[in-house]
Design an enzyme around this catalytic site. Sequence first.
Site, PDB file in Angstrom:
ATOM      1  N   CYS A 223      -2.493   1.902   2.257  1.00 25.18           N
ATOM      2  CA  CYS A 223      -1.077   1.530   2.400  1.00 25.18           C
ATOM      3  C   CYS A 223      -0.349   2.355   3.449  1.00 25.18           C
ATOM      4  CB  CYS A 223      -0.358   1.628   1.063  1.00 25.18           C
ATOM      5  SG  CYS A 223      -0.072   3.322   0.470  1.00 25.18           S
TER       6      CYS A 223
ATOM      7  N   HIS B 165       2.909   5.845  -2.099  1.00 23.79           N
ATOM      8  CA  HIS B 165       2.885   4.490  -1.546  1.00 23.79           C
ATOM      9  C   HIS B 165       3.992   4.325  -0.516  1.00 23.79           C
ATOM     10  CE1 HIS B 165       1.699   0.339  -1.392  1.00 23.79           C
ATOM     11  NE2 HIS B 165       2.923  -0.078  -1.649  1.00 23.79           N
TER      12      HIS B 165
ATOM     13  N   ASP C 122       5.365  -5.625   1.852  1.00 26.43           N
ATOM     14  CA  ASP C 122       4.286  -4.682   1.556  1.00 26.43           C
ATOM     15  C   ASP C 122       2.957  -5.369   1.830  1.00 26.43           C
ATOM     16  OD1 ASP C 122       2.447  -2.917   0.465  1.00 26.43           O
ATOM     17  OD2 ASP C 122       3.561  -2.586  -1.392  1.00 26.43           O
TER      18      ASP C 122
END
Length: 290
Positions: free
Chosen positions: A68, A107, A122
Amino acid sequence: MDIEAYFERIGYQSTRSKLDLKTLTEILQHQIRAIPFENLNIHCGESMELSLEAIFDQIVRKKRGGWCLQVNHLLYWALTKLGFETTMLGGYVFNTPANKYSSGMIHLLVQVTISGKDYIVDAGFGRSYQMWEPLELTSGKDQPQVPAIFRLTEENGTWYLDQIRREQYVPNQEFINSDLLEKNKYRKIYSFTLEPRTIEDFESMNTYLQTSPASVFTSKSFCSLQTPEGVHCLVGSTLTYRRFSYKDNVDLVEFKSLTEEEIEDVLRTIFGVSLERKLVPKHGDRFFTI
């Protein structure tokens, strides 16, 4: 770093479209179907770098994926470069066995504002938890997408992302009790605030996640890529394909155990990944579901 090279990498035909929700959705969907969510560097004796130049080299030039902090950093750069109003945000991932959110900000996600309306974008959670469309930053609203129903809820300045999942059918009975299968129909994913972040805010966690024995990323090697109908995942030497809604409110989840030789071929043919160093597949005991 060239935005056109990024567009070519994700297979997006740029016509310098409007900076609207349609364009944002198309870019997100092209990225998640072209760029895998993966941590293979760790299991090839290499590091996961955070600098934009290193990420661009790895993902765009070498046609790899990333986790991520990398794939969403790249997405943030591309959207900002295009002229979208963007804000980098930090999230705290829900730990199912511990029944709590991570204490560290592990994250990275992106907020995009279009005509005064805020969205969460995302491209870096992967597996069956990956959003396929931007989410309206609206509290308490169910937002149905192909993978599942997503819901954002705000409490005292903290936002929570949850997912309402379908039933799942596993035809291969050998894997019916696999630790990779999500057991919860209602799944908490992560929390976040709207405090703007910079990539430097993630540096210590980036190091921790790829070095600590307590990290799921050192415990398991994985690669995940979305398709128009579902998602491929390779965890250790176990390959899965989840087809969303193969029947009404049921996902089909197929499993296959691979040999070492098959892993290299699968990475190349299914995920589009060719590794420069030898991968040591790993399926440790840290909680990780597909």
